[in-house]
Motif scaffolding. Structure first.
Motif, PDB file in Angstrom:
ATOM      1  N   ILE A  18     151.029  43.283  89.242  1.00 51.29           N
ATOM      2  CA  ILE A  18     149.979  42.314  88.939  1.00 51.29           C
ATOM      3  C   ILE A  18     149.595  41.564  90.214  1.00 51.29           C
ATOM      4  N   THR A  19     148.326  41.638  90.582  1.00 53.75           N
ATOM      5  CA  THR A  19     147.851  41.014  91.814  1.00 53.75           C
ATOM      6  C   THR A  19     146.899  39.860  91.530  1.00 53.75           C
ATOM      7  N   TRP A  20     146.760  38.989  92.518  1.00 57.16           N
ATOM      8  CA  TRP A  20     145.744  37.934  92.463  1.00 57.16           C
ATOM      9  C   TRP A  20     144.400  38.499  92.915  1.00 57.16           C
ATOM     10  N   PHE A  21     144.411  39.191  94.049  1.00 55.15           N
ATOM     11  CA  PHE A  21     143.181  39.770  94.614  1.00 55.15           C
ATOM     12  C   PHE A  21     142.776  41.000  93.799  1.00 55.15           C
ATOM     13  N   LYS A  22     141.503  41.348  93.878  1.00 56.14           N
ATOM     14  CA  LYS A  22     141.026  42.527  93.150  1.00 56.14           C
ATOM     15  C   LYS A  22     141.786  43.769  93.609  1.00 56.14           C
ATOM     16  N   GLU A  23     141.922  44.728  92.721  1.00 56.47           N
ATOM     17  CA  GLU A  23     142.775  45.887  92.968  1.00 56.47           C
ATOM     18  C   GLU A  23     142.310  46.709  94.163  1.00 56.47           C
ATOM     19  N   LYS A  46     146.992  45.821  89.060  1.00 60.80           N
ATOM     20  CA  LYS A  46     146.183  45.275  87.983  1.00 60.80           C
ATOM     21  C   LYS A  46     145.912  43.803  88.309  1.00 60.80           C
ATOM     22  N   GLN A  47     144.627  43.467  88.513  1.00 58.61           N
ATOM     23  CA  GLN A  47     144.296  42.072  88.784  1.00 58.61           C
ATOM     24  C   GLN A  47     144.249  41.281  87.487  1.00 58.61           C
ATOM     25  N   LEU A  48     145.004  40.200  87.458  1.00 57.23           N
ATOM     26  CA  LEU A  48     144.956  39.247  86.358  1.00 57.23           C
ATOM     27  C   LEU A  48     144.842  37.848  86.956  1.00 57.23           C
ATOM     28  N   PRO A  49     144.298  36.886  86.204  1.00 53.90           N
ATOM     29  CA  PRO A  49     144.154  35.523  86.737  1.00 53.90           C
ATOM     30  C   PRO A  49     145.463  35.007  87.321  1.00 53.90           C
ATOM     31  N   ALA A  50     145.383  34.479  88.548  1.00 52.76           N
ATOM     32  CA  ALA A  50     146.576  34.038  89.272  1.00 52.76           C
ATOM     33  C   ALA A  50     147.370  33.026  88.457  1.00 52.76           C
ATOM     34  N   GLN A  51     148.551  33.444  87.992  1.00 54.19           N
ATOM     35  CA  GLN A  51     149.319  32.644  87.043  1.00 54.19           C
ATOM     36  C   GLN A  51     149.697  31.277  87.599  1.00 54.19           C
ATOM     37  N   ALA A  85     139.477  36.756  94.673  1.00 53.60           N
ATOM     38  CA  ALA A  85     140.813  36.524  95.204  1.00 53.60           C
ATOM     39  C   ALA A  85     141.810  36.007  94.176  1.00 53.60           C
ATOM     40  N   LEU A  86     141.307  35.429  93.072  1.00 53.72           N
ATOM     41  CA  LEU A  86     142.209  34.830  92.086  1.00 53.72           C
ATOM     42  C   LEU A  86     142.055  35.422  90.690  1.00 53.72           C
ATOM     43  N   GLY A  87     141.055  36.258  90.492  1.00 47.82           N
ATOM     44  CA  GLY A  87     140.855  36.871  89.179  1.00 47.82           C
ATOM     45  C   GLY A  87     140.372  35.902  88.122  1.00 47.82           C
ATOM     46  N   ILE A  88     139.765  34.785  88.544  1.00 44.60           N
ATOM     47  CA  ILE A  88     139.312  33.757  87.606  1.00 44.60           C
ATOM     48  C   ILE A  88     137.790  33.743  87.575  1.00 44.60           C
TER      49      ILE A  88
END
Length: 285
Positions: free
Chosen positions: A49-54, A60-65, A257-260
């Motif tokens: 799971i990444t912050w930045f786009k794949e 897999k980009q998901l919103p930076a937890q 960069a953050l998936g938000i």
């Protein structure tokens, strides 16, 4: 965080052998580095799971937890006073090629001092340096003495943590492209980033974002231009920060960069985890 934990690795191996899916999460982020640990986490997990786009097939980009816990600036007690510079940490001995090597420490400290000398007097009077929290460990160079020697005074921030530093900053400047920059951008304090090309090598996937933020004077790779911009906006940084184009690029950063990019980013996590559960349930049946 568990690379050296043998007990955890044995437990993980046992669980994956039984059919569990091992999901690895990125510790922090902003602009990914050029050499991301040889994709170790991507190769050894079901999904990373990444912050930045794949930019890898197993990402897999998901919103930076970590970033989701932050509120917008109007929800905080904000006391803007300082021109705060957040410095990176440098290990005494180089052990990987992902992060800056040991000798870059001296270049980085000199860059901070040279930048300070280009600022107007009114900014120097409100200038502070927040050192990386990891500087307390024995494996890294300790910048306190070096900075006191260069500046001939104590310029180190007394803030207990990064969040407090952000919320007392009139302008916050990061001298490394990692989590603190993302945190400050998300909260909404006027935030700038300096990436020294001799120290930091970022991944090509971030080139477009880097160039977009550089055009609007959020990201810099030149100390003279950075200092000139800080001098120009110091009296009223929010006039620049809240302009239409800057708001547009801030939103772009959050998305890339953050998936938000939506009102309720937590639902992306919910969908991802529900799909995993469905796959596990199907496998068991």
């Amino acid at each position: 965080m568990q690379w050296h934990n043998q007990l955890f690795k044995h437990w993980t191996a046992e669980k994956t052998a039984q059919g569990s899916k091992f999901i690895a999460l990125e510790h922090g982020g902003s602009f990914p580095y050029k050499y991301p640990y040889f994709y170790f986490e991507e190769k050894n997990s079901y999904k990373f799971i990444t912050w930045f786009k794949e930019y890898h097939a197993n990402q897999k980009q998901l919103p930076a937890q970590k970033i989701l816990r932050y509120k917008t600036l109007d929800k905080y007690k904000y006391v803007p006073k300082y021109c705060s510079l957040v410095a990176d940490r440098f290990f005494r001995y180089s052990f990987d090629i992902t992060q800056p090597v040991s000798g870059n420490y001296f270049l980085a400290m000199n860059n901070i001092y040279n930048f300070y000398n280009k600022l107007n007097l009114s900014i120097k009077k409100n200038f502070e340096i927040k050192i990386h929290p990891g500087d307390k460990i024995k494996k890294v160079w300790i910048p306190k003495r070096f900075l006191e020697y260069k500046f001939k005074k104590n310029v180190l921030s007394k803030s207990p943590n990064i969040e407090n530093t952000i919320l007392t900053s009139k302008i916050l400047i990061c001298f490394y492209p990692e989590t603190t920059f993302a945190e400050s951008m998300k909260i909404g304090v006027p935030t700038l980033l300096h990436i020294c090309p001799k120290i930091y090598k970022t991944h090509s996937i971030s080139k477009n974002l880097f160039n977009n933020l550089k055009k609007v004077n959020i990201v810099f790779d030149d100390l003279d231009l950075l200092a000139s911009h800080v001098n120009n906006i110091w009296e009223n940084p929010f006039k620049w920060w809240n302009s239409r184009e800057i708001k547009k690029q801030r939103k772009l950063f959050e998305k890339v960069a953050l998936g938000i990019n939506e009102e309720a980013p937590i639902y992306k996590w919910k969908d991802f985890l529900n799909k995993l559960k469905l796959q596990n349930d199907t496998r068991k049946n």
